[in-house]
Design an enzyme around this catalytic site. Sequence first.
Site, short mmCIF file in Angstrom:
data_model
loop_
_atom_site.label_atom_id
_atom_site.label_comp_id
_atom_site.label_asym_id
_atom_site.label_seq_id
_atom_site.Cartn_x
_atom_site.Cartn_y
_atom_site.Cartn_z
N ARG A 121 0.82 -1.23 0.00
CA ARG A 121 0.00 0.00 0.00
C ARG A 121 0.84 1.27 0.00
O ARG A 121 0.42 2.32 0.45
CB ARG A 121 -0.97 0.04 1.18
N LYS A 143 3.37 12.10 -10.65
CA LYS A 143 2.55 11.23 -11.50
C LYS A 143 3.33 9.96 -11.84
O LYS A 143 4.44 10.02 -12.34
CB LYS A 143 2.16 11.96 -12.80
N LYS A 245 8.70 23.37 -13.92
CA LYS A 245 7.81 22.24 -13.59
C LYS A 245 7.36 22.33 -12.13
O LYS A 245 6.19 22.09 -11.80
CB LYS A 245 8.55 20.92 -13.86
N ARG A 259 -2.00 22.68 -14.63
CA ARG A 259 -0.99 21.71 -15.06
C ARG A 259 -1.10 21.41 -16.55
O ARG A 259 -0.13 20.96 -17.17
CB ARG A 259 -1.15 20.42 -14.24
N ASN A 263 1.26 20.72 -21.41
CA ASN A 263 0.95 20.08 -22.70
C ASN A 263 1.16 21.02 -23.88
O ASN A 263 0.75 20.69 -25.00
CB ASN A 263 -0.48 19.55 -22.71
N HIS A 266 1.81 19.64 -27.31
CA HIS A 266 1.52 18.20 -27.25
C HIS A 266 0.23 17.80 -27.96
O HIS A 266 0.11 16.65 -28.36
CB HIS A 266 1.51 17.72 -25.79
N HIS A 270 1.20 14.96 -30.27
CA HIS A 270 0.67 13.58 -30.18
C HIS A 270 0.02 13.17 -31.49
O HIS A 270 0.14 12.02 -31.92
CB HIS A 270 -0.36 13.48 -29.05
N1 LIG Z 1 5.19 11.09 -14.94
C1 LIG Z 1 5.18 12.19 -15.67
O1 LIG Z 1 4.77 13.26 -15.22
C2 LIG Z 1 5.71 12.13 -17.08
C3 LIG Z 1 5.97 13.32 -17.78
C4 LIG Z 1 6.51 13.22 -19.07
C5 LIG Z 1 6.78 11.98 -19.63
N2 LIG Z 1 6.53 10.84 -18.91
C6 LIG Z 1 6.81 9.51 -19.47
O2 LIG Z 1 8.21 9.41 -19.69
C7 LIG Z 1 8.43 8.37 -20.65
C8 LIG Z 1 9.57 8.80 -21.57
O3 LIG Z 1 10.75 8.91 -20.80
P1 LIG Z 1 12.19 9.11 -21.44
O4 LIG Z 1 12.10 10.09 -22.55
O5 LIG Z 1 13.11 9.37 -20.33
O6 LIG Z 1 12.50 7.71 -22.18
P2 LIG Z 1 13.05 6.31 -21.62
O7 LIG Z 1 12.82 6.16 -20.19
O8 LIG Z 1 12.51 5.27 -22.53
O9 LIG Z 1 14.63 6.44 -21.87
C9 LIG Z 1 15.15 6.46 -23.18
C10 LIG Z 1 16.26 5.42 -23.35
O10 LIG Z 1 17.47 5.92 -22.76
C11 LIG Z 1 18.00 4.95 -21.86
N3 LIG Z 1 18.71 5.70 -20.84
C12 LIG Z 1 18.18 6.37 -19.80
N4 LIG Z 1 19.12 7.06 -19.15
C13 LIG Z 1 20.29 6.81 -19.76
C14 LIG Z 1 21.62 7.25 -19.56
N5 LIG Z 1 21.93 8.15 -18.61
N6 LIG Z 1 22.59 6.78 -20.38
C15 LIG Z 1 22.26 5.93 -21.39
N7 LIG Z 1 21.04 5.49 -21.66
C16 LIG Z 1 20.04 5.93 -20.85
C17 LIG Z 1 16.79 4.20 -21.40
O11 LIG Z 1 17.13 2.97 -20.83
C18 LIG Z 1 15.99 4.09 -22.69
O12 LIG Z 1 16.51 3.06 -23.48
C19 LIG Z 1 7.11 8.14 -21.35
O13 LIG Z 1 6.59 6.88 -20.96
C20 LIG Z 1 6.20 9.25 -20.82
O14 LIG Z 1 4.85 8.85 -20.72
C21 LIG Z 1 5.99 10.90 -17.66
ZN LIG Z 2 6.34 15.49 -23.63
#
Ligand SMILES: NC(=O)c1ccc[n+]([C@@H]2O[C@H](COP(=O)([O-])OP(=O)(O)OC[C@H]3O[C@@H](n4cnc5c(N)ncnc54)[C@H](O)[C@@H]3O)[C@@H](O)[C@H]2O)c1
Ligand SMILES: [Zn+2]
Length: 374
Positions: A121, A143, A245, A259, A263, A266, A270
């Site tokens: 939990r 999030k 942010k 918030r 976007n 976006h 998207h």
């Molecule tokens: N929670 C939120 O508020 C929020 C906001 C924006 C995006 N997101 C989410 O974030 C995700 C995208 O995240 P991302 O762009 O970081 O992509 P990702 O997490 O897929 O990372 C991209 C690639 O880089 C690799 N990688 C990460 N750090 C590295 C490093 N230091 N050196 C070498 N390789 C590395 C990862 O393993 C992966 O293969 C999406 O799923 C999106 O929905 C969430």
């Molecule tokens: Zn984005």
Amino acid sequence: MKTITVKHPTGSYPIHLGEDALSQTGRLLAELGYSGRCAVLTNEIVGRHYAAPLCDSLSQAGFTPTRIDLPDGEQYKTLDTVASAYPHLVEAKLDRRSPIIALGGGVLGDTAGYVAASFLRGVPLVQIPTTLLAMVDSSVGGKTGVDLPQGKNLVGAFKQPEMVIVDPNVLQTLPDAEIKAGLAEVVKHGIIDSPELFEALETSNQPTATTTSIPSPQSPAPILHSSFSILHSPTWLLHEAIMVKVRVVQEDPFEQGRRAVLNLGHTFGHAFEQVSSYQIRHGEGVAMGTACAARLAARLGYCDDQTTERIIGLLDRLHMPSQPPDYPAADIMAAMSTDKKRQGNSLRFILPRAIGDVDIFKDIPPADVKAVLA
Ligand SMILES: NC(=O)c1ccc[n+]([C@@H]2O[C@H](COP(=O)([O-])OP(=O)(O)OC[C@H]3O[C@@H](n4cnc5c(N)ncnc54)[C@H](O)[C@@H]3O)[C@@H](O)[C@H]2O)c1
Ligand SMILES: [Zn+2]
């Protein structure tokens, strides 16, 4: 090291930002009153570089860390991956006070965050973002969640971290395409609420096609990427982008209103990703979408032409796409109308009024959107 404090409805947490912050994790976590067992959730790629120094730092501070690797890639941001982590946590004898440390990009942070929100939990969560996008966007704001076959981020929870550790040095191993993807969000943050950040990107030296390093007193270990070589001081830039942010999520912790400004670019972006069957990557879609939002804002008289020119000029200068992709406008419009962020029947857009000032606009006439896509 700089510390930013983020306030949320049930408390606050620090974001520690600085070169080598990763190696301070154990000490900082102990200072928060934690001890004993903890789990490091990461993936093979990120873990190869950073799990050992992180676990060393934890061990030195008296913790007993267990490393758990999750599969890498958006296609694994699923409930199956979440479920696969629980038995390892039980086996490692974690209890309610045992922190889960998420070491990786946004995919890992969202997934591990949801594991931490649901296991027993809820157990304490530490975010250590390792992509530029995760540092300035996904690791802050609470999030967490995973995708369903029916769509992205459809299952999740608000889970505030105990702390966030941002170490710019880890960006040195991040592929250039990922740096660019994150930079699109940094530009977005500048337009939303930081003219200083936007100007710094405009006046930074020109990115080059080759890998260069720019020594600077503020940045003893310069980032070696071609797109990132424009940044004299990655720590300053990260701080500015993160602060945008932080201000937005503090104002709207549960995504009820303001918030939505995150976007920017976006709604278009998207749709571009979708019509291209995801050949257009998220960062590229956001860059194109931000340019389209700027053109739409000027067309509707919400901002002046100069603002639009500056936004498109900066994207061009950072070698990011600023033209809409070559798909029929009708297909893009159709993709936009199925976007889950859409409210009711009206098309809703985040549009700039000026650099550092954006707003949410409803009931935008489809004809104007079409004109911008043409
Ligand atoms: N929670 C939120 O508020 C929020 C906001 C924006 C995006 N997101 C989410 O974030 C995700 C995208 O995240 P991302 O762009 O970081 O992509 P990702 O997490 O897929 O990372 C991209 C690639 O880089 C690799 N990688 C990460 N750090 C590295 C490093 N230091 N050196 C070498 N390789 C590395 C990862 O393993 C992966 O293969 C999406 O799923 C999106 O929905 C969430
Ligand atoms: Zn984005």
